[in-house]
Design a protein around this motif. Structure first.
Motif, mmCIF file in Angstrom:
data_model
loop_
_atom_site.group_PDB
_atom_site.id
_atom_site.type_symbol
_atom_site.label_atom_id
_atom_site.label_comp_id
_atom_site.label_asym_id
_atom_site.label_seq_id
_atom_site.Cartn_x
_atom_site.Cartn_y
_atom_site.Cartn_z
ATOM 1 N N ALA A 162 0.842 -1.197 0.000
ATOM 2 C CA ALA A 162 0.000 0.000 0.000
ATOM 3 C C ALA A 162 0.877 1.246 0.000
ATOM 4 O O ALA A 162 1.867 1.324 0.741
ATOM 5 N N ASP A 163 0.537 2.189 -0.848
ATOM 6 C CA ASP A 163 1.287 3.435 -1.035
ATOM 7 C C ASP A 163 2.709 3.212 -1.517
ATOM 8 O O ASP A 163 3.585 4.051 -1.319
ATOM 9 N N GLY A 164 2.944 2.081 -2.190
ATOM 10 C CA GLY A 164 4.264 1.774 -2.734
ATOM 11 C C GLY A 164 4.543 2.548 -4.010
ATOM 12 O O GLY A 164 3.636 2.998 -4.718
ATOM 13 N N ILE A 165 5.829 2.690 -4.308
ATOM 14 C CA ILE A 165 6.230 3.449 -5.495
ATOM 15 C C ILE A 165 7.548 2.917 -6.045
ATOM 16 O O ILE A 165 8.432 2.514 -5.285
ATOM 17 N N ILE A 166 7.642 2.884 -7.351
ATOM 18 C CA ILE A 166 8.913 2.706 -8.049
ATOM 19 C C ILE A 166 9.205 4.093 -8.590
ATOM 20 O O ILE A 166 8.525 4.577 -9.498
ATOM 21 N N GLY A 167 10.158 4.763 -7.990
ATOM 22 C CA GLY A 167 10.404 6.182 -8.238
ATOM 23 C C GLY A 167 10.712 6.529 -9.676
ATOM 24 O O GLY A 167 11.121 5.693 -10.484
ATOM 25 N N TYR A 168 10.516 7.780 -9.988
ATOM 26 C CA TYR A 168 10.705 8.335 -11.325
ATOM 27 C C TYR A 168 12.167 8.208 -11.724
ATOM 28 O O TYR A 168 13.066 8.740 -11.060
ATOM 29 N N GLN A 209 14.966 6.845 -15.363
ATOM 30 C CA GLN A 209 15.101 6.437 -16.753
ATOM 31 C C GLN A 209 15.297 4.926 -16.823
ATOM 32 O O GLN A 209 16.011 4.340 -15.998
ATOM 33 N N ALA A 210 14.663 4.306 -17.821
ATOM 34 C CA ALA A 210 14.827 2.868 -18.037
ATOM 35 C C ALA A 210 16.251 2.586 -18.490
ATOM 36 O O ALA A 210 16.754 3.223 -19.418
ATOM 37 N N VAL A 211 16.905 1.649 -17.827
ATOM 38 C CA VAL A 211 18.285 1.277 -18.165
ATOM 39 C C VAL A 211 18.323 0.536 -19.497
ATOM 40 O O VAL A 211 19.287 0.624 -20.247
ATOM 41 N N SER A 212 17.258 -0.197 -19.788
ATOM 42 C CA SER A 212 17.114 -0.923 -21.050
ATOM 43 C C SER A 212 15.624 -0.967 -21.367
ATOM 44 O O SER A 212 14.805 -0.601 -20.524
ATOM 45 N N PRO A 213 15.231 -1.408 -22.563
ATOM 46 C CA PRO A 213 13.800 -1.583 -22.813
ATOM 47 C C PRO A 213 13.215 -2.495 -21.738
ATOM 48 O O PRO A 213 13.857 -3.479 -21.342
ATOM 49 N N GLN A 214 12.027 -2.164 -21.246
ATOM 50 C CA GLN A 214 11.436 -2.987 -20.193
ATOM 51 C C GLN A 214 9.922 -3.001 -20.301
ATOM 52 O O GLN A 214 9.313 -2.031 -20.752
ATOM 53 N N ILE A 215 9.370 -4.135 -19.889
ATOM 54 C CA ILE A 215 7.926 -4.283 -19.878
ATOM 55 C C ILE A 215 7.501 -4.686 -18.477
ATOM 56 O O ILE A 215 8.147 -5.524 -17.846
ATOM 57 N N LEU A 216 6.455 -4.039 -17.974
ATOM 58 C CA LEU A 216 5.901 -4.333 -16.657
ATOM 59 C C LEU A 216 4.558 -5.004 -16.856
ATOM 60 O O LEU A 216 3.658 -4.424 -17.481
ATOM 61 N N LEU A 217 4.409 -6.222 -16.342
ATOM 62 C CA LEU A 217 3.176 -6.995 -16.439
ATOM 63 C C LEU A 217 2.480 -6.938 -15.087
ATOM 64 O O LEU A 217 3.013 -7.436 -14.094
ATOM 65 N N ILE A 218 1.323 -6.314 -15.013
ATOM 66 C CA ILE A 218 0.591 -6.218 -13.750
ATOM 67 C C ILE A 218 -0.151 -7.541 -13.551
ATOM 68 O O ILE A 218 -1.024 -7.895 -14.346
ATOM 69 N N ILE A 219 0.214 -8.269 -12.495
ATOM 70 C CA ILE A 219 -0.422 -9.574 -12.271
ATOM 71 C C ILE A 219 -1.415 -9.553 -11.114
ATOM 72 O O ILE A 219 -2.251 -10.451 -11.013
ATOM 73 N N ALA A 220 -1.344 -8.555 -10.258
ATOM 74 C CA ALA A 220 -2.316 -8.422 -9.165
ATOM 75 C C ALA A 220 -2.365 -6.963 -8.732
ATOM 76 O O ALA A 220 -1.362 -6.250 -8.793
ATOM 77 N N GLY A 221 -3.531 -6.546 -8.292
ATOM 78 C CA GLY A 221 -3.686 -5.181 -7.805
ATOM 79 C C GLY A 221 -3.886 -4.180 -8.923
ATOM 80 O O GLY A 221 -4.181 -4.540 -10.066
ATOM 81 N N THR A 261 -1.919 2.774 -4.567
ATOM 82 C CA THR A 261 -2.533 3.127 -3.300
ATOM 83 C C THR A 261 -2.765 1.885 -2.450
ATOM 84 O O THR A 261 -2.471 1.861 -1.265
ATOM 85 N N ASN A 262 -3.290 0.818 -3.070
ATOM 86 C CA ASN A 262 -3.688 -0.375 -2.332
ATOM 87 C C ASN A 262 -2.757 -1.577 -2.510
ATOM 88 O O ASN A 262 -2.983 -2.611 -1.890
ATOM 89 N N GLY A 263 -1.754 -1.484 -3.345
ATOM 90 C CA GLY A 263 -0.836 -2.592 -3.578
ATOM 91 C C GLY A 263 -0.878 -3.077 -5.014
ATOM 92 O O GLY A 263 -1.910 -2.987 -5.693
ATOM 93 N N LEU A 264 0.252 -3.581 -5.477
ATOM 94 C CA LEU A 264 0.390 -4.020 -6.859
ATOM 95 C C LEU A 264 1.525 -5.041 -6.919
ATOM 96 O O LEU A 264 2.555 -4.862 -6.263
#
Length: 125
Positions: free
Chosen positions: A42-48, A50-62, A95-98
């Motif tokens: 909850a209220d977690g963040i991956i801060g702003y 630059q991507a070090v390499s091309p990347q894809i984020l797959l949301i699997i929950a939340g 806000t609630n978790g991911l």
């Protein structure tokens, strides 16, 4: 920033070898890849940053919000995928978790395997 889907509705039924399941293709890499699972509480963040390499984020929950370099936030939920190019500025927050799987590798082209999302972007006005 590009948006894709990998939820059940985008899957293809596999029946070979007496199988019975759905498969949603995600990516194929031609070079080495780093794959990790990120747990944002909850209220977690991956801060702003630059991507070090091309990347894809797959949301699997939340669910949460992502932004690219233009500072506009977009809502994401389980089954959504977000792709950033190398050096692209981005941030993910919740806000609630991911929970998400991140794949980082040179030469990725998600559009070869995944369907662009019809209901994204969902701007957070």
């Amino acid at each position: 920033m590009e948006f894709y889907r990998f939820d059940k509705e985008t899957g293809r039924r596999i029946s070979t070898y007496d199988s019975d399941f759905l498969m949603s293709r995600i990516i194929q890499t031609t070079q080495g890849a780093h794959i990790g699972c990120m747990y944002l509480e909850a209220d977690g963040i991956i801060g702003y940053h630059q991507a070090v390499s091309p990347q894809i984020l797959l949301i699997i929950a939340g669910e949460g919000e992502v932004r690219g370099g233009d500072n506009e936030y977009f809502k994401v939920k389980a089954g959504d995928a977000v792709f950033w190019q190398k050096d692209e500025w981005h941030e993910t927050k919740t806000t609630n978790g991911l929970t998400g799987i991140v794949i980082e590798s040179e030469g990725m082209k998600p559009s070869s395997f995944m369907t662009g999302s019809l209901d994204i972007p969902r701007s957070c006005d």
